[in-house]
Scaffold this active site. Structure first.
Site, mmCIF file in Angstrom:
data_model
loop_
_atom_site.group_PDB
_atom_site.id
_atom_site.type_symbol
_atom_site.label_atom_id
_atom_site.label_comp_id
_atom_site.label_asym_id
_atom_site.label_seq_id
_atom_site.Cartn_x
_atom_site.Cartn_y
_atom_site.Cartn_z
ATOM 1 C CB SER A 47 -13.032 -38.541 -9.897
ATOM 2 O OG SER A 47 -12.216 -39.271 -8.985
ATOM 3 C CB SER B 8 -10.475 -37.749 -6.678
ATOM 4 O OG SER B 8 -10.472 -37.425 -8.032
ATOM 5 C CE LYS C 283 -13.968 -42.102 -7.330
ATOM 6 N NZ LYS C 283 -12.715 -41.335 -7.122
HETATM 7 N N1 GLN Z 1 -8.862 -33.807 -10.788
HETATM 8 C C1 GLN Z 1 -7.793 -34.768 -10.915
HETATM 9 C C2 GLN Z 1 -7.827 -35.380 -12.298
HETATM 10 O O1 GLN Z 1 -8.529 -34.890 -13.095
HETATM 11 C C3 GLN Z 1 -7.901 -35.741 -9.797
HETATM 12 C C4 GLN Z 1 -8.384 -37.095 -10.096
HETATM 13 C C5 GLN Z 1 -8.313 -38.020 -8.935
HETATM 14 O O2 GLN Z 1 -7.789 -37.695 -7.868
HETATM 15 N N2 GLN Z 1 -8.792 -39.247 -9.133
HETATM 16 O O3 GLN Z 1 -7.137 -36.306 -12.631
#
Ligand code: GLN
Length: 486
Positions: free
Chosen positions: A149, A173, A74
């Site tokens: 994400s 995420s 990532k």
């Molecule tokens: N969907 C979550 C957010 O919007 C998760 C983000 C993550 O785990 N980095 O923050």
């Protein structure tokens, strides 16, 4: 289509040991995959470095599980010499001078990074649509999101471009996109793997996490990555273990619990049926599976608690993104630091990030702290206390990882959700408590995968992996790649 990259690490390792393929051939195959990506999965590539690393590998021994295997990271893993931007314009052109501990460890084990994957900007968000290169699509259906994400890492694996990709998990995420892309997505216990060099979003929740094609690969990776790091004082001194043994020796625990409120709220009948079917199979396999009445007010508190804590931490952690230290300089001839920063941050961040920083700053204002930030901390404590109580009577918490098919891109809204569904945020429990938590495929609906998620007590990563492996056997779903691309 790639020739090798749709296999598991374990399968590729065997081929390498037997001399049936070389690391260079694997890297070339992965590069072809990256070049033919159809989901907008990538931010940066490091093909030449990868080729160089591969050429150095002459043989692979039986106990060198990860050696010679290509992987993807990532775009929030600091990688020496590779532009790393967390898909944010504010970090354009930033090339780190050091490797994240995880990247360094994988390099030492002989794994070869081939590219950085696209993500929701700064790891905030769950749609894969907010990164600076635009929307990352789901290879099972390009009209749908793959989730985020860690969107590019999921989309790439589901296309068969690599056998492993790094993501990061602050709320879900890795575990949510794993569900949407038919992959194994594992978030080990907080503090088990060093976060040094992972761009921080909300460090009390952030966890190194990754995608693989089967559970055993995830176990091997944890054995390679776990351990204390002097560069990350939140890492545990606990002894490292051979996590693959838990899988091989089927060292599962016995009692599995699911929440009554979750099954009561489920709308999608097919997902519900598949979940109950799996619970039945687990019972037949000898597990004790029962319902638990986790309080619904705490479930309703998940989203606001997550939002306040994560945005507050994000605001504070990202204060260094002021345009001075990293990224493109201001151009409008600003006269003061304040003006300079304002221009860079206005141009550098998308609306989602700005909104979250406003929430974070607002909740941290001294006038609001008691009412917002401290209250959220207290709510987190209650959520975790109740969960620890759950773990007094159960060894595992099980839930579907998604409650509907991934959203259609055209149906996404940027409006603030005023009535959030707790089901969408159920996996944040794993981050609040730092628990090990894994998603793996449970079913396919209209050809699109839906995952199941298993969470265990802190530092019982081995037991979580062992049960996940058992579930993998019960469902027969592993090593999936998207073939029915629309
Ligand atoms: N969907 C979550 C957010 O919007 C998760 C983000 C993550 O785990 N980095 O923050």
């Amino acid at each position: 289509m790639t020739k090798w990259m749709n296999k598991t690490i374990g399968e590729l390792h065997q081929l390498l040991v037997e001399g049936k393929v070389t690391a260079s051939e694997l890297v070339e195959d992965c590069i072809q995959g990256v070049l033919n990506d159809s989901c907008n999965s990538f931010e940066a590539t490091c093909f030449e470095e990868a080729r160089k690393e591969a050429r150095k590998i002459k043989e692979v021994k039986e106990d060198e599980y990860l050696k010679g295997i290509p992987y993807l990271a990532k775009d929030n893993y600091s990688t020496k010499g590779v532009e790393t931007t967390a898909s944010s314009n504010i970090l354009n052109g930033y090339v780190p001078l050091f490797d994240a501990t995880v990247v360094r460890k994988l390099r030492q084990k002989g794994m070869i990074m081939v590219a950085h994957t696209s993500m929701d900007e700064l790891a905030m968000g769950g749609t894969g649509t907010t990164g600076k290169r635009g929307v990352t699509t789901n290879p099972y259906d390009h009209e749908r999101i793959v989730g985020g994400s860690s969107s590019g890492s999921a989309a790439a694996l589901a296309q068969g471009i690599a056998p492993m990709s790094l993501g990061s998990d602050t709320g879900d995420s890795v575990r949510k996109p794993a569900s949407h892309a038919g992959l194994v997505g594992f978030k080990p216990t907080w503090g088990r793997i060093s976060r040094f060099g992972l761009f921080p979003f909300a460090p009390s929740l952030d966890t190194i996490a990754y995608f693989t094609r089967d559970v055993k690969d995830s176990a091997y990776l944890l054995s390679a990555l776990a351990g204390h790091d002097n560069n990350d004082m939140s890492t545990s001194y606990r002894k490292k273990e051979k996590y693959e043994r838990y899988v091989e020796e089927k060292k599962t625990l016995h009692r599995i619990g699911y929440f009554k409120a979750v099954v009561d709220a489920m709308q999608d009948e097919k997902i519900k049926a598949a979940f109950f079917d799996l619970l039945e199979k687990l019972r037949k396999a000898g597990y004790e599976v029962s319902e638990y009445d986790y309080p619904s007010d705490l479930l309703d508190a998940l989203y606001p608690t997550y939002m306040i804590i994560s945005c507050a931490e994000a605001t504070s952690n990202n204060a260094n993104l002021d345009g001075v230290r990293f990224g493109p300089a201001a151009k409008d001839n600003p006269q003061t630091y304040r003006e300079y920063m304002k221009e860079c941050r206005t141009k550098g961040f998308t609306d989602l990030i700005k909104r979250r920083f406003v929430i974070g700053s607002f909740s941290l204002l001294s006038a609001n702290q008691d009412e917002m930030f401290s209250r959220a901390q207290k709510a987190r404590r209650l959520i975790v206390n109740k969960m620890n109580e759950f773990f007094d009577s159960f060894d595992y918490f099980i839930t579907p990882a998604a409650f509907s098919l991934p959203k259609k891109i055209c149906d996404l809204s940027t409006a603030w959700s005023t009535n959030p569904d707790f089901l969408d945020n159920i996996m944040t429990i794993g981050n609040f408590g730092g628990y090990p938590s894994i998603t793996l495929p449970m079913m396919k609906e209209d050809g699109i995968p839906v995952g199941v998620n298993v969470t265990g007590r802190v530092f019982e990563d081995g037991a979580v992996l062992a049960l996940a492996d058992e579930i993998q056997t019960l469902t027969g779903l592993k090593n999936l790649t998207a073939k029915e691309v629309k």
